[in-house]
Write a protein that holds these residues in place. Structure first.
Motif, PDB file in Angstrom:
ATOM      1  N   LEU A   1       0.823  -1.202   0.000  1.00 23.41           N
ATOM      2  CA  LEU A   1       0.000   0.000   0.000  1.00 23.41           C
ATOM      3  C   LEU A   1       0.865   1.263   0.000  1.00 23.41           C
ATOM      4  O   LEU A   1       0.622   2.191  -0.771  1.00 23.41           O
ATOM      5  CB  LEU A   1      -0.876  -0.008   1.251  1.00 23.41           C
ATOM      6  CG  LEU A   1      -2.368   0.103   1.073  1.00 23.41           C
ATOM      7  CD1 LEU A   1      -2.895  -1.042   0.249  1.00 23.41           C
ATOM      8  CD2 LEU A   1      -3.047   0.127   2.420  1.00 23.41           C
ATOM      9  N   PHE A   2       1.871   1.282   0.856  1.00 19.77           N
ATOM     10  CA  PHE A   2       2.708   2.484   0.921  1.00 19.77           C
ATOM     11  C   PHE A   2       3.563   2.621  -0.332  1.00 19.77           C
ATOM     12  O   PHE A   2       3.796   3.733  -0.812  1.00 19.77           O
ATOM     13  CB  PHE A   2       3.575   2.459   2.177  1.00 19.77           C
ATOM     14  CG  PHE A   2       2.789   2.738   3.425  1.00 19.77           C
ATOM     15  CD1 PHE A   2       2.038   3.894   3.530  1.00 19.77           C
ATOM     16  CD2 PHE A   2       2.794   1.856   4.490  1.00 19.77           C
ATOM     17  CE1 PHE A   2       1.298   4.151   4.664  1.00 19.77           C
ATOM     18  CE2 PHE A   2       2.050   2.110   5.624  1.00 19.77           C
ATOM     19  CZ  PHE A   2       1.297   3.261   5.716  1.00 19.77           C
ATOM     20  N   ALA A   3       4.030   1.487  -0.862  1.00 23.22           N
ATOM     21  CA  ALA A   3       4.797   1.562  -2.108  1.00 23.22           C
ATOM     22  C   ALA A   3       3.910   2.080  -3.231  1.00 23.22           C
ATOM     23  O   ALA A   3       4.369   2.838  -4.097  1.00 23.22           O
ATOM     24  CB  ALA A   3       5.365   0.189  -2.461  1.00 23.22           C
ATOM     25  N   ALA A   4       2.643   1.692  -3.209  1.00 23.11           N
ATOM     26  CA  ALA A   4       1.722   2.165  -4.245  1.00 23.11           C
ATOM     27  C   ALA A   4       1.595   3.683  -4.197  1.00 23.11           C
ATOM     28  O   ALA A   4       1.482   4.338  -5.236  1.00 23.11           O
ATOM     29  CB  ALA A   4       0.351   1.523  -4.070  1.00 23.11           C
ATOM     30  N   ILE A   5       1.630   4.241  -2.977  1.00 19.78           N
ATOM     31  CA  ILE A   5       1.515   5.698  -2.849  1.00 19.78           C
ATOM     32  C   ILE A   5       2.630   6.392  -3.634  1.00 19.78           C
ATOM     33  O   ILE A   5       2.410   7.442  -4.246  1.00 19.78           O
ATOM     34  CB  ILE A   5       1.579   6.108  -1.360  1.00 19.78           C
ATOM     35  CG1 ILE A   5       0.474   5.412  -0.582  1.00 19.78           C
ATOM     36  CG2 ILE A   5       1.563   7.609  -1.203  1.00 19.78           C
ATOM     37  CD1 ILE A   5      -0.739   6.201  -0.363  1.00 19.78           C
TER      38      ILE A   5
ATOM     39  N   PRO B   1      -7.893  20.487   3.684  1.00 19.62           N
ATOM     40  CA  PRO B   1      -6.627  20.676   2.968  1.00 19.62           C
ATOM     41  C   PRO B   1      -6.784  20.542   1.457  1.00 19.62           C
ATOM     42  O   PRO B   1      -6.145  21.269   0.711  1.00 19.62           O
ATOM     43  CB  PRO B   1      -5.712  19.576   3.516  1.00 19.62           C
ATOM     44  CG  PRO B   1      -6.496  18.788   4.456  1.00 19.62           C
ATOM     45  CD  PRO B   1      -7.758  19.507   4.759  1.00 19.62           C
ATOM     46  N   LEU B   2      -7.668  19.653   1.021  1.00 15.63           N
ATOM     47  CA  LEU B   2      -7.896  19.519  -0.421  1.00 15.63           C
ATOM     48  C   LEU B   2      -8.434  20.816  -1.002  1.00 15.63           C
ATOM     49  O   LEU B   2      -7.925  21.355  -1.975  1.00 15.63           O
ATOM     50  CB  LEU B   2      -8.890  18.374  -0.676  1.00 15.63           C
ATOM     51  CG  LEU B   2      -9.518  18.372  -2.065  1.00 15.63           C
ATOM     52  CD1 LEU B   2      -8.475  18.059  -3.106  1.00 15.63           C
ATOM     53  CD2 LEU B   2     -10.645  17.389  -2.143  1.00 15.63           C
ATOM     54  N   ARG B   3      -9.481  21.338  -0.383  1.00 20.56           N
ATOM     55  CA  ARG B   3     -10.116  22.550  -0.907  1.00 20.56           C
ATOM     56  C   ARG B   3      -9.154  23.702  -0.960  1.00 20.56           C
ATOM     57  O   ARG B   3      -9.059  24.412  -1.947  1.00 20.56           O
ATOM     58  CB  ARG B   3     -11.275  22.940   0.004  1.00 20.56           C
ATOM     59  CG  ARG B   3     -12.610  22.574  -0.553  1.00 20.56           C
ATOM     60  CD  ARG B   3     -13.692  23.453  -0.032  1.00 20.56           C
ATOM     61  NE  ARG B   3     -14.141  24.287  -1.122  1.00 20.56           N
ATOM     62  CZ  ARG B   3     -15.301  24.100  -1.770  1.00 20.56           C
ATOM     63  NH1 ARG B   3     -16.117  23.148  -1.432  1.00 20.56           N
ATOM     64  NH2 ARG B   3     -15.642  24.887  -2.751  1.00 20.56           N
ATOM     65  N   TYR B   4      -8.426  23.888   0.133  1.00 22.74           N
ATOM     66  CA  TYR B   4      -7.611  25.098   0.216  1.00 22.74           C
ATOM     67  C   TYR B   4      -6.300  24.953  -0.526  1.00 22.74           C
ATOM     68  O   TYR B   4      -5.540  25.913  -0.619  1.00 22.74           O
ATOM     69  CB  TYR B   4      -7.391  25.475   1.687  1.00 22.74           C
ATOM     70  CG  TYR B   4      -8.705  25.801   2.353  1.00 22.74           C
ATOM     71  CD1 TYR B   4      -9.570  26.708   1.746  1.00 22.74           C
ATOM     72  CD2 TYR B   4      -9.106  25.196   3.529  1.00 22.74           C
ATOM     73  CE1 TYR B   4     -10.801  26.991   2.300  1.00 22.74           C
ATOM     74  CE2 TYR B   4     -10.336  25.479   4.090  1.00 22.74           C
ATOM     75  CZ  TYR B   4     -11.178  26.381   3.468  1.00 22.74           C
ATOM     76  OH  TYR B   4     -12.398  26.657   4.016  1.00 22.74           O
ATOM     77  N   ALA B   5      -6.013  23.767  -1.064  1.00 16.87           N
ATOM     78  CA  ALA B   5      -4.791  23.610  -1.842  1.00 16.87           C
ATOM     79  C   ALA B   5      -5.031  23.926  -3.315  1.00 16.87           C
ATOM     80  O   ALA B   5      -4.104  23.856  -4.101  1.00 16.87           O
ATOM     81  CB  ALA B   5      -4.241  22.196  -1.694  1.00 16.87           C
TER      82      ALA B   5
ATOM     83  N   ARG C   1       0.440  18.891  -3.573  1.00 16.53           N
ATOM     84  CA  ARG C   1       0.133  17.627  -4.232  1.00 16.53           C
ATOM     85  C   ARG C   1       0.730  16.396  -3.551  1.00 16.53           C
ATOM     86  O   ARG C   1       0.027  15.406  -3.349  1.00 16.53           O
ATOM     87  CB  ARG C   1       0.555  17.682  -5.697  1.00 16.53           C
ATOM     88  CG  ARG C   1       1.934  18.201  -5.950  1.00 16.53           C
ATOM     89  CD  ARG C   1       2.136  18.322  -7.436  1.00 16.53           C
ATOM     90  NE  ARG C   1       1.738  19.620  -7.946  1.00 16.53           N
ATOM     91  CZ  ARG C   1       2.585  20.635  -8.067  1.00 16.53           C
ATOM     92  NH1 ARG C   1       3.843  20.504  -7.704  1.00 16.53           N
ATOM     93  NH2 ARG C   1       2.183  21.780  -8.558  1.00 16.53           N
ATOM     94  N   ASP C   2       1.997  16.468  -3.155  1.00 16.81           N
ATOM     95  CA  ASP C   2       2.600  15.251  -2.587  1.00 16.81           C
ATOM     96  C   ASP C   2       2.022  14.934  -1.209  1.00 16.81           C
ATOM     97  O   ASP C   2       2.113  13.820  -0.730  1.00 16.81           O
ATOM     98  CB  ASP C   2       4.117  15.413  -2.477  1.00 16.81           C
ATOM     99  CG  ASP C   2       4.713  15.718  -3.823  1.00 16.81           C
ATOM    100  OD1 ASP C   2       4.033  15.418  -4.815  1.00 16.81           O
ATOM    101  OD2 ASP C   2       5.819  16.268  -3.876  1.00 16.81           O
ATOM    102  N   LEU C   3       1.470  15.958  -0.602  1.00 12.86           N
ATOM    103  CA  LEU C   3       0.886  15.772   0.719  1.00 12.86           C
ATOM    104  C   LEU C   3      -0.526  15.208   0.612  1.00 12.86           C
ATOM    105  O   LEU C   3      -0.938  14.363   1.406  1.00 12.86           O
ATOM    106  CB  LEU C   3       0.848  17.138   1.401  1.00 12.86           C
ATOM    107  CG  LEU C   3       0.529  17.147   2.874  1.00 12.86           C
ATOM    108  CD1 LEU C   3       1.707  16.573   3.610  1.00 12.86           C
ATOM    109  CD2 LEU C   3       0.260  18.562   3.326  1.00 12.86           C
TER     110      LEU C   3
END
Lengths: 227, 250
Positions: A65-69, B129-133, A162-164
């Motif tokens: 799962l984490f590798a998929a991320i 966080p989705l909305r405000y990003a 995005r990465d977060l």
């Protein structure tokens, strides 16, 4: 100009993605390396030299799962950096892009598992008899990962954080995948050899999850692209 | 569908909730097993039901937004999810208190409904966080709607999966409302549920009214200061201006 059919567009995008991956080797080797390192971490984190049952299932599936991320984070990097997202250069519909990205993600995950599962077996398992039936569980889990992963990845690709956002949104969404895949695998990896009693139920849950989110993705994907 | 005014809605919510709590303390019998602590049920379960229904309603409003492209539906979807998250905090706190009182621990993993609720809550917590990003207002609204629909579909699926993962279901101390709940308890519960639903609706409408008022205010202020009309950019969520917004000439 004739509008290309969705299927040929899908094939073209998929071929493009796989060719890019083969030439740059950005995702799959990183995922494999990450997976092996995570196994080592679990070996010391859990202080076990052999794993079976629910512990084995949990270690394997959490790692996948984490590798998929990692791959999901990178799924739309080229589209974002080269602007292929905003003004898709060819007039293809969103479903083709969704399908192609999901297919390439499934292929990445299958390659990852072909590498990581034998290493996992080598490191931790006493008996390999549970590995062949495990393939079915992993394929269904991969389809679920792809269905939600593509959706969240395309949302995140157009945002600032995005990465977060990918792990933040995706991990809660994947809890049912983890529940079902771990539920099935713990019987298959049980210490006394695989048992199949409870597996069908979990495979049904996985299949249901896959279909639900494939349908959601299919229904909403065009709205993620229209600009 | 024409709803009664917000004032009527708010007064009704207050009265029904007060009546519900009066019934809880003066009418509903003490639970034979759990005694007084069981009365938190009349707060916890209506909160949870309103919160979950609110999440699903947020998803349906998001469908309306994507179908019509009208940003007012997006504002409604946002506010519905926002208030459901706030109610969700209440659910987790009251559930935790109840777990401590009846099982001696602040958190129990073998209560599938509570665990499912936590997972759903964690998912919806990423809505902000989705909305405000996302900077672009139009895109923000569309992406938030896609999230709301995906998460709305996730809610029932997750409940099924978590319940199935229970190797043995925790013995239910009392049956749920459609089971063997005595009539007096059922009546009290239903009144509390109605009151909580009215409260949720009143708060949603209050927040929408406040957002729309502050949007008109800033529009008027800009017009008064003679600044050119700038479309609101960024992460502010406000319903679109009504077509006949008053124009102030200086």
């Amino acid at each position: 100009m004739r509008r290309p059919s969705s299927l040929s567009a899908l094939r073209a995008i998929l071929a493009k993605d796989l060719r890019v991956e083969l030439r740059t080797l950005q995702s799959v080797p990183a995922m494999a390396l990450f997976a092996v390192t995570t196994f080592v971490l679990f070996r010391y984190g859990l202080d076990r030299e052999a794993l079976s049952g629910s512990l084995a299932a949990g270690v394997l599936l959490a790692t996948v799962l984490f590798a998929a991320i990692l791959a999901i984070n990178r799924l739309f990097v080229a589209e974002r950096e080269e602007g292929g997202f905003d003004a898709r250069l060819a007039p293809v519909d969103g479903t083709a892009l969704l399908g192609a990205k999901a297919a390439s993600l499934v292929i990445y995950l299958l390659v990852l598992e072909v590498i990581a599962v034998p290493i996992f077996g080598l490191f931790f398992l006493d008996s390999w008899s549970g590995i062949p039936p495990l393939a079915g569980v992993l394929v269904l889990a991969d389809l679920g990962l792809a269905a939600t992963g593509v959706l969240i990845s395309s949302i995140a690709a157009n945002s600032r954080a995005r990465d977060l956002l990918v792990p933040l949104i995706l991990l809660p969404l994947l809890v049912p995948v983890m529940i079902a895949a771990a539920g099935a695998s713990q019987d298959l990896l049980a210490a006394g050899g695989p048992s199949y009693g409870g597996v069908a139920k979990w495979l049904a849950v996985l299949a249901f999850y896959d279909m639900t989110f494939a349908a959601v993705g299919f229904a909403v994907y065009d709205y993620l692209l229209e600009d | 569908m024409k709803l009664p005014s917000l004032r009527v809605n708010a007064i009704a919510a207050t009265l029904v909730l007060l009546a519900g709590f009066a019934l809880v303390f003066f009418y509903a019998p003490l639970d034979a097993d759990q005694g007084f602590i069981q009365k938190i049920f009349y707060l916890h379960v209506p909160l949870a039901i309103c919160s979950l229904v609110g999440f699903v309603v947020g998803g349906l409003l998001a469908v309306a937004h994507l179908r019509t492209g009208d940003s007012r539906w997006d504002a409604r979807s946002y506010v519905a999810i926002h208030l459901s998250i706030i109610f969700g905090v209440g659910v987790l706190i009251t559930g935790s208190i109840w777990a401590k009182a009846s099982w001696g621990k602040w958190w129990v993993w073998d209560e599938p409904t509570l665990v499912s609720f936590l997972i759903v809550f964690l998912l919806y917590a990423t809505y902000y966080p989705l909305r405000y990003a996302i900077e672009d207002r139009d895109r923000q609204a569309r992406y938030a709607s896609v999230f709301a629909i995906t998460a709305g579909a996730f809610v029932p699926l997750n409940f099924v999966a978590v319940r199935m993962a229970q190797s043995l279901v925790h013995p239910r101390v009392f049956a749920t409302a459609n089971g063997g709940l005595p009539g007096s308890m059922l009546l009290t519960f239903l009144v509390c549920l109605a009151g909580m639903g009215l409260l949720w609706l009143a708060l949603v409408r209050f927040e929408l009214a406040a957002k729309s008022a502050s949007a008109s205010l800033s529009r008027l202020r800009r017009a008064l200061e003679g600044e050119p009309e700038i479309p609101t950019q960024g992460s502010r969520i406000a319903p679109a201006a009504p077509p006949s917004a008053p124009q102030v000439t200086t």
